[in-house]
Design a protein around this motif. Structure first.
Motif, mmCIF file in Angstrom:
data_model
loop_
_atom_site.group_PDB
_atom_site.id
_atom_site.type_symbol
_atom_site.label_atom_id
_atom_site.label_comp_id
_atom_site.label_asym_id
_atom_site.label_seq_id
_atom_site.Cartn_x
_atom_site.Cartn_y
_atom_site.Cartn_z
ATOM 1 N N ALA A 1 0.849 -1.187 0.000
ATOM 2 C CA ALA A 1 0.000 0.000 0.000
ATOM 3 C C ALA A 1 0.886 1.238 0.000
ATOM 4 C CB ALA A 1 -0.903 0.001 1.220
ATOM 5 N N ASP A 2 0.713 2.093 -0.977
ATOM 6 C CA ASP A 2 1.497 3.318 -1.093
ATOM 7 C C ASP A 2 0.736 4.455 -0.438
ATOM 8 O OD1 ASP A 2 3.392 5.185 -1.875
ATOM 9 O OD2 ASP A 2 2.429 5.529 -3.796
ATOM 10 N N VAL A 3 0.910 4.613 0.863
ATOM 11 C CA VAL A 3 0.135 5.605 1.600
ATOM 12 C C VAL A 3 0.802 6.976 1.621
ATOM 13 C CG1 VAL A 3 -0.993 3.893 3.034
ATOM 14 C CG2 VAL A 3 1.158 4.891 3.771
ATOM 15 N N GLU A 4 2.019 7.081 1.163
ATOM 16 C CA GLU A 4 2.693 8.371 1.158
ATOM 17 C C GLU A 4 3.033 8.834 -0.253
ATOM 18 O OE1 GLU A 4 5.904 7.878 3.917
ATOM 19 O OE2 GLU A 4 4.604 8.275 5.613
ATOM 20 N N CYS B 1 6.018 23.183 6.110
ATOM 21 C CA CYS B 1 5.543 21.994 5.400
ATOM 22 C C CYS B 1 6.716 21.169 4.902
ATOM 23 C CB CYS B 1 4.665 22.396 4.225
ATOM 24 S SG CYS B 1 3.178 23.290 4.710
ATOM 25 N N CYS B 2 6.564 19.858 4.972
ATOM 26 C CA CYS B 2 7.590 18.967 4.444
ATOM 27 C C CYS B 2 7.448 18.897 2.925
ATOM 28 C CB CYS B 2 7.459 17.598 5.093
ATOM 29 S SG CYS B 2 7.807 17.661 6.871
ATOM 30 N N GLY C 1 -0.767 19.257 11.669
ATOM 31 C CA GLY C 1 0.010 20.193 12.467
ATOM 32 C C GLY C 1 -0.575 21.585 12.365
ATOM 33 N N PRO C 2 0.170 22.580 12.817
ATOM 34 C CA PRO C 2 -0.372 23.931 12.853
ATOM 35 C C PRO C 2 -0.470 24.622 11.491
ATOM 36 C CG PRO C 2 1.874 23.905 13.676
ATOM 37 C CD PRO C 2 1.477 22.473 13.443
ATOM 38 N N ALA C 3 0.238 24.149 10.492
ATOM 39 C CA ALA C 3 0.232 24.800 9.174
ATOM 40 C C ALA C 3 -0.720 24.079 8.213
ATOM 41 C CB ALA C 3 1.636 24.795 8.586
ATOM 42 N N ALA C 4 -1.229 24.800 7.230
ATOM 43 C CA ALA C 4 -2.042 24.212 6.167
ATOM 44 C C ALA C 4 -1.099 23.793 5.042
ATOM 45 C CB ALA C 4 -3.071 25.213 5.672
ATOM 46 N N CYS C 5 -0.838 22.499 4.916
ATOM 47 C CA CYS C 5 0.151 22.013 3.955
ATOM 48 C C CYS C 5 -0.470 21.326 2.730
ATOM 49 C CB CYS C 5 1.125 21.079 4.664
ATOM 50 S SG CYS C 5 2.165 21.932 5.862
ATOM 51 N N ASN C 6 -1.765 21.454 2.557
ATOM 52 C CA ASN C 6 -2.443 20.912 1.373
ATOM 53 C C ASN C 6 -2.121 19.449 1.111
ATOM 54 O OD1 ASN C 6 -3.676 23.411 0.854
ATOM 55 N ND2 ASN C 6 -1.854 24.124 -0.219
ATOM 56 N N GLY C 7 -2.180 18.614 2.117
ATOM 57 C CA GLY C 7 -1.958 17.181 1.963
ATOM 58 C C GLY C 7 -0.542 16.729 2.223
ATOM 59 N N ALA C 8 0.432 17.650 2.243
ATOM 60 C CA ALA C 8 1.814 17.269 2.551
ATOM 61 C C ALA C 8 1.957 17.127 4.068
ATOM 62 C CB ALA C 8 2.783 18.332 2.041
ATOM 63 N N ASP D 1 -3.782 13.751 14.180
ATOM 64 C CA ASP D 1 -3.368 12.599 13.380
ATOM 65 C C ASP D 1 -3.981 12.762 11.998
ATOM 66 O OD1 ASP D 1 -2.128 10.147 12.814
ATOM 67 O OD2 ASP D 1 -3.945 9.039 13.282
ATOM 68 N N GLY D 2 -3.276 13.454 11.129
ATOM 69 C CA GLY D 2 -3.830 13.773 9.823
ATOM 70 C C GLY D 2 -4.937 14.800 9.989
ATOM 71 N N ALA D 3 -6.109 14.507 9.425
ATOM 72 C CA ALA D 3 -7.231 15.444 9.500
ATOM 73 C C ALA D 3 -8.034 15.307 10.793
ATOM 74 C CB ALA D 3 -8.155 15.228 8.311
ATOM 75 N N GLN D 4 -7.803 14.247 11.549
ATOM 76 C CA GLN D 4 -8.606 14.050 12.760
ATOM 77 C C GLN D 4 -7.811 14.305 14.029
ATOM 78 O OE1 GLN D 4 -10.052 10.051 12.817
ATOM 79 N NE2 GLN D 4 -8.053 9.134 13.058
ATOM 80 N N GLN D 5 -8.532 14.632 15.081
ATOM 81 C CA GLN D 5 -7.916 14.815 16.387
ATOM 82 C C GLN D 5 -8.238 13.596 17.241
ATOM 83 O OE1 GLN D 5 -9.055 18.613 18.071
ATOM 84 N NE2 GLN D 5 -7.422 19.624 16.964
ATOM 85 N N ILE D 6 -7.225 13.100 17.933
ATOM 86 C CA ILE D 6 -7.378 11.910 18.771
ATOM 87 C C ILE D 6 -6.967 12.255 20.196
ATOM 88 C CG2 ILE D 6 -7.079 10.279 16.876
ATOM 89 C CD1 ILE D 6 -4.138 10.037 17.619
ATOM 90 N N ASN D 7 -7.276 11.362 21.129
ATOM 91 C CA ASN D 7 -6.978 11.602 22.542
ATOM 92 C C ASN D 7 -5.654 11.010 22.991
ATOM 93 O OD1 ASN D 7 -9.427 13.004 23.116
ATOM 94 N ND2 ASN D 7 -10.493 11.048 22.995
ATOM 95 N N SER D 8 -5.201 9.938 22.332
ATOM 96 C CA SER D 8 -3.932 9.315 22.722
ATOM 97 C C SER D 8 -3.236 8.744 21.489
ATOM 98 C CB SER D 8 -4.177 8.189 23.738
ATOM 99 O OG SER D 8 -4.741 7.062 23.108
ATOM 100 N N LEU D 9 -1.947 8.531 21.597
ATOM 101 C CA LEU D 9 -1.184 7.980 20.472
ATOM 102 C C LEU D 9 -1.607 6.564 20.137
ATOM 103 C CD1 LEU D 9 2.431 9.317 21.042
ATOM 104 C CD2 LEU D 9 0.836 9.944 19.243
ATOM 105 N N ALA D 10 -2.247 5.871 21.061
ATOM 106 C CA ALA D 10 -2.726 4.519 20.786
ATOM 107 C C ALA D 10 -3.774 4.526 19.672
ATOM 108 C CB ALA D 10 -3.309 3.893 22.047
ATOM 109 N N GLN D 11 -4.406 5.672 19.433
ATOM 110 C CA GLN D 11 -5.427 5.794 18.382
ATOM 111 C C GLN D 11 -4.830 6.230 17.051
ATOM 112 O OE1 GLN D 11 -7.642 8.733 20.622
ATOM 113 N NE2 GLN D 11 -9.318 7.282 20.947
ATOM 114 N N ALA D 12 -3.549 6.533 17.000
ATOM 115 C CA ALA D 12 -2.909 7.041 15.782
ATOM 116 C C ALA D 12 -2.823 5.952 14.725
ATOM 117 C CB ALA D 12 -1.512 7.573 16.096
#
Length: 124
Positions: free
Chosen positions: A21-24, A44-45, A69-76, A110-121
């Protein structure tokens, strides 16, 4: 020529387990580009070059490329300073430990969603 059902099933399992799977979005990127990648410098990376947990620099501070993250990176991936990351040293992701941006509200991005712990990442 006859094949048993077991042989056919083993063949199908082997083919399906070999799929990647090419997820990146790096599958169609030439190998030399991936091997000679430069470190991102900015909020942005580098699109289609930077991988999760790659080292980067943002506002002169060392950081990592993470989804969201805090910046709008348009998918990057976002380059987030290390002091804004929450990490789990027991979980490996790409070239380092699992890290994500921790927002001011205490949630983890975590991407577009907000989670409560890293276990949900979503780790890959």
């Amino acid at each position: 020529m006859q094949f048993s059902i077991t042989a056919i099933l083993f063949g199908l399992v082997a083919v399906s387990s070999a799929a990647i799977a090419d997820v990146e979005n790096v599958r169609n990127t030439p190998r030399n580009v991936l091997e000679n990648r430069q470190a991102a410098n900015g909020a942005c990376c580098i699109p289609e070059q930077s991988l999760k947990q790659d080292a980067c620099t943002v506002n002169g501070a060392a950081g990592k490329c993470v989804p969201g993250g805090p910046a709008a990176c348009n998918g990057a991936l976002n380059c987030v300073a290390n002091d804004q990351l929450v990490c789990d040293n027991n979980v490996q992701e790409r070239s380092g430990n699992l890290c994500r941006f921790q927002a001011a509200n205490g949630k983890i991005q975590d991407g577009a969603q907000q989670i409560n712990s890293l276990a949900q990442a979503k780790v890959n």
